[in-house]
Structure formats: structure tokens, C-alpha cells
Scaffold this active site. Structure first.
Site: not given
Ligand code: GA4
Length: 332
Positions: A207, A209, A264, A274
Site C-alpha cells: 500500500h 500511506d 511498501h 517485528r
Molecule cells: C495505511 C497507513 C496507516 O496505517 C493507516 C491505514 C488505515 C487503517 O489501518 O485504518 C487503512 C490504510 C492506512 C489505507 C487504506 C485503508 C485505511 C486501512 C485500509 C484498508 C492508519 C492509514 O491512514 O491508511
């Protein structure tokens, strides 16, 4: 115990090969925050990789180790204790499920709002034995991680030649900044799943960020991989004393695609667990996100249309982890 649905379990088993092309990658840019050339090197790293390692960052190592060890203690608690801090709302304790749309990973985590006093958050109850110690460890860590992030963003703006120098850092400094903090724990891969799913079970699927930057530290266990421009995946060598800085989607948009929001993922280690801690610096909900005019070449249209962070965030929470969330904001 969390019982996985058949399809969630199948997702684990279907992940066969997350092997990077080679061993630990030695090409990740390492930037010394005190180097007079830092601003130029940061810009170069963000253009080429969307990712770099930061040393000489000024955050006391004891703050990093203290929080890491408190988090490790929590994740070692019996499952019934940890479950008291769930379910996510969207903050709190999470186990295997990531986001609201069916993504799963071999992971447990705590997600906190990084802009609200830790004490007012439900997840603090997980440290009910000693909440004061946890509260101050998170706050000490975040204060320093934020200070360092502001400095990095100011160097970036300077390196990009954009004014004012705080154009990026002020978005994180905003008292309404929608930033979050995540403690991720990836248990080592159990033998029976190793056999079923191949050697490297996925901890956190690929994914990008969503925010401006993500600031990560980890224990000395491997697992983080980044995707290079040519599509190859490389394994990031861990370093418990350093920070890893990751360009998020918002910074890609603000730089009109000059910086790269790096794809990443994390795979489990066969033997060791980890632990990573990530501060995601985001804008306020009502912030308008658009390419910075001076970064759009003269006579050209920007690559993205303007939108608000809340608009983007709503689409983020409708997406799956691996989706490209920026397509709908691109100009056609
Ligand atoms: C990825 C980056 C951060 O960890 C996060 C994640 C969020 C979550 O875990 O709730 C998301 C993911 C993240 C992107 C797409 C959506 C939202 C899980 C998911 C499937 C907290 C964020 O801001 O986006």
C-alpha cells in the site's frame, strides 16, 4: 482468540511469494539530519525512492527503546487482556484485520490519534496496569518525532525552493492536524502457516500511506520492503537507532508528482517478531490539498485537482489496502 473467516484464512494461504529480489538492499539513501547538504539529499531521495533513512536525528534513543519495550510487553499479554482494548473505533487495538474492507495481515496493532491527549483515548485502558508510564512514553516519543518531522519538512520545502519554508510543516503543526500513531506487532510466522502459505507470510499488504509523511522506527527485525521505480521489491535493512521517512500520497500530490508516494509492505520473519512505531503526519480535515503552484511547470496544468483531506479520507476508508487512491483526483 480471533477466529478468521474462511476467506480471510485463504488470503493468508494464497500469499505465496513476497520475497524481495535479493537480500537486504544497500541502496536506501541514508541522510544525516545535520549534514549541510541534507535538504538536497532529502529532495533527491524523495524523488527517486519516496523513502530514506534518517540518522543523527536528535531523538533520544531511550525514548524510542522505552516505548518499544512497553509496546512489546503489551503484545505479549494474554489475548483476552488485549481484546479488552478492541474493537477499533477507528482507534484502539486491532488484530489481523486491517481497515474496514476485508484486508488481513499477520499483525496486531494499536492505533492512536496523534493529536489528542493519549489519556482521552480508549486504548489507554490496555495499559491499565500502568497507564501513566505508557502515557508519558507515547507523549515523549511523539513530541520528539513530531519536532524532527517538522524539521525534515522544512528542509524539504527549502530544498524544493518553495516559500514559505513552513508550507508543509505547518499542516502537521496545525492543532486540528489529522495525524495518527501506530504500534505494529508482527509475530514470527508459525510453522504450520509457513508450510501452508509459503515462507514469508504477509504482515501488512502492499500500500501507499495516505498522509504527508510517515515516520517509522522498528526493532532490529527485518520485514519492511519497499517497491522501487522499476517495480522490484527490496528488503529494508532494519536499524533500531534510525528513523525511516516515507513520502505519503498527499506529499506526492502537493509536489505535483515530483515526490513519489512509496509502495511498501511488511512480511513476517520466520524466527523473530517485528515491532514498529509509525507517526503518520496528516493535514486537518478541512485542509485543501493541491499541487503547490511553483512546482507545476509553466504553461502546464497540474496533475491533480484540488480536494479536501476529508474528501480524500472518505475515499481511503472505502478502498482496499492495495488500491491506487489517487486516480480519482488526477486530471484526465
Ligand atoms: C495505511 C497507513 C496507516 O496505517 C493507516 C491505514 C488505515 C487503517 O489501518 O485504518 C487503512 C490504510 C492506512 C489505507 C487504506 C485503508 C485505511 C486501512 C485500509 C484498508 C492508519 C492509514 O491512514 O491508511
Amino acid at each position: 482468540m480471533v477466529v478468521l473467516s474462511q476467506s480471510a484464512f485463504e488470503q493468508f494461504c494464497l500469499i505465496k511469494s513476497c520475497k524481495p529480489t535479493s537480500g537486504l538492499f544497500s541502496g536506501i539513501p541514508v541522510i544525516d539530519l545535520r549534514d549541510p547538504e541534507a535538504k538536497t539529499l532529502i529532495v533527491k531521495a524523495c524523488e527517486e525512492f519516496g523513502f530514506f533513512k534518517l540518522v543523527n536525528h536528535g531523538v533520544p534513543l531511550e525514548f524510542m527503546l522505552e516505548l518499544e519495550s512497553l509496546a512489546a510487553n503489551f503484545f505479549e499479554l494474554p489475548q483476552s487482556e488485549k481484546d479488552k482494548a478492541g474493537p477499533l473505533d477507528p482507534y484502539g487495538y486491532g488484530n489481523k484485520r486491517i481497515g474496514p474492507n476485508g484486508d488481513v495481515g499477520w499483525i496486531e496493532y494499536i492505533l492512536l490519534n496523534a493529536n489528542t491527549k493519549v489519556t482521552s483515548q480508549k486504548s489507554l485502558s490496555i495499559f491499565r496496569e500502568n497507564p501513566e508510564i505508557f502515557r508519558s512514553a507515547v507523549e515523549n516519543y511523539l513530541l520528539e518525532a513530531k519536532r524532527m518531522s517538522f524539521e525534515v519538512l522544512e528542509l524539504m520545502a527549502d530544498g524544493l525552493g518553495i516559500a514559505p519554508m513552513n508550507v508543509l510543516s505547518r499542516m502537521l503543526k496545525d492543532e486540528k492536524s489529522d495525524s495518527c500513531f501506530r504500534l505494529n506487532y508482527y509475530p514470527s510466522c508459525p510453522d504450520h502457516l509457513q508450510a501452508l502459505g509459503g515462507r514469508n507470510l504477509i504482515g501488512f499488504g502492499e500500500h501507499t500511506d495516505p498522509q504527508i509523511i510517515s515516520v517509522l522506527t522498528s526493532n532490529n527485525t527485518t520485514g519492511l520492503q519497499i517497491c522501487l521505480r522499476d517495480g522490484t521489491w527490496v528488503a529494508v535493512p532494519p536499524d533500531q537507532t534510525a528513523f525511516y521517512i516515507n513520502v505519503g500520497d498527499t506529499l506526492q500530490v502537493m509536489t505535483n508528482g515530483r515526490f513519489r508516494s512509496v509502495k511498501h509492505r511488511v512480511v513476517t520473519d520466520e524466527k523473530e517478531s517485528r515491532l514498529s512505531m509509525i507517526y503518520f503526519g496528516g493535514p486537518s480535515l478541512d485542509a485543501k490539498i493541491a499541487p503547490i503552484p511553483s512546482l507545476v511547470p509553466e504553461g502546464e496544468e497540474s496533475l491533480y485537482r484540488e480536494y479536501t483531506w476529508v474528501e480524500y479520507k472518505q475515499s481511503v476508508y472505502k478502498s482496499r489496502l492495495g488500491d491506487n487512491r489517487l486516480t480519482q483526483f488526477e486530471r484526465t
